[in-house]
Design an enzyme around this catalytic site. Structure first.
Site, PDB file in Angstrom:
ATOM      1  N   ASP A  29      48.331  21.878  61.158  1.00 34.14           N
ATOM      2  CA  ASP A  29      47.833  21.318  62.413  1.00 34.14           C
ATOM      3  C   ASP A  29      48.531  22.007  63.590  1.00 34.14           C
ATOM      4  OD1 ASP A  29      47.494  19.444  64.710  1.00 34.14           O
ATOM      5  OD2 ASP A  29      46.553  18.185  63.201  1.00 34.14           O
ATOM      6  N   ASN A  86      40.191   9.802  59.946  1.00 31.92           N
ATOM      7  CA  ASN A  86      39.670   9.048  61.080  1.00 31.92           C
ATOM      8  C   ASN A  86      38.146   9.171  61.114  1.00 31.92           C
ATOM      9  OD1 ASN A  86      42.363   8.568  61.978  1.00 31.92           O
ATOM     10  ND2 ASN A  86      42.395  10.593  62.888  1.00 31.92           N
ATOM     11  N   VAL A  95      37.567  15.936  66.020  1.00 37.99           N
ATOM     12  CA  VAL A  95      36.735  17.042  65.539  1.00 37.99           C
ATOM     13  C   VAL A  95      35.748  16.441  64.542  1.00 37.99           C
ATOM     14  CG1 VAL A  95      36.672  19.245  64.316  1.00 37.99           C
ATOM     15  CG2 VAL A  95      38.571  18.743  65.874  1.00 37.99           C
ATOM     16  N   HIS A  99      37.864  15.455  57.854  1.00 40.23           N
ATOM     17  CA  HIS A  99      39.152  16.072  57.555  1.00 40.23           C
ATOM     18  C   HIS A  99      40.194  15.003  57.240  1.00 40.23           C
ATOM     19  CE1 HIS A  99      39.059  15.444  61.935  1.00 40.23           C
ATOM     20  NE2 HIS A  99      40.390  15.383  61.915  1.00 40.23           N
ATOM     21  N   MET A 100      41.137  15.410  56.452  1.00 36.00           N
ATOM     22  CA  MET A 100      42.223  14.540  56.024  1.00 36.00           C
ATOM     23  C   MET A 100      43.521  15.109  56.592  1.00 36.00           C
ATOM     24  SD  MET A 100      43.288  13.748  52.092  1.00 36.00           S
ATOM     25  CE  MET A 100      41.902  12.649  51.856  1.00 36.00           C
ATOM     26  N   HIS A 101      44.324  14.243  57.182  1.00 35.72           N
ATOM     27  CA  HIS A 101      45.647  14.623  57.662  1.00 35.72           C
ATOM     28  C   HIS A 101      46.653  14.328  56.555  1.00 35.72           C
ATOM     29  CE1 HIS A 101      44.623  14.760  62.070  1.00 35.72           C
ATOM     30  NE2 HIS A 101      43.623  14.015  61.627  1.00 35.72           N
TER      31      HIS A 101
END
Length: 113
Positions: A29, A86, A95, A99-101
């Protein structure tokens, strides 16, 4: 389509890659919230969690498997880590590509905020 993450998949923008296979791209990130903060995305464009179809379930499972694998490889799996996805504006999605953080390397508190 003007998707930032699709541009990374296509290499129009070069991400700082942490992992890649035929279906998943993981990269660091640019605004990390932990000592290790990696975004894990499917190479297939899916805008939000609400847009996941039954045929995407294995692909979404690969994101989680990749997160666990990276946590082990980076040495913080045993101490613990946070995985966040999210959805839409109120959920904090900025965005619109699923996606996975993956965040690790420090203690996290709850509630997240």
């Amino acid at each position: 389509m003007d998707c930032l993450f699709c541009k990374m998949v296509d290499r129009d923008i070069e991400p700082d890659i942490a992992y890649e296979d035929d279906h998943v791209l993981a990269f660091h990130d640019v605004n990390p919230q932990a000592p290790t903060h990696i975004l894990i995305i499917p190479k297939k464009h899916i805008a939000t969690l609400n847009d996941i179809e039954e045929g995407d379930l294995a692909l979404i499972g690969r994101l989680q498997h990749t997160a666990a694998r990276l946590a082990r490889e980076l040495g913080f799996a045993e101490d613990g880590y946070r995985v966040v996805m999210n959805c839409n504006d109120h959920g904090g999605q900025s965005v619109y590509h699923v996606h996975m953080h993956l965040m690790g390397g420090r203690r996290f508190t709850w509630p997240a905020g």
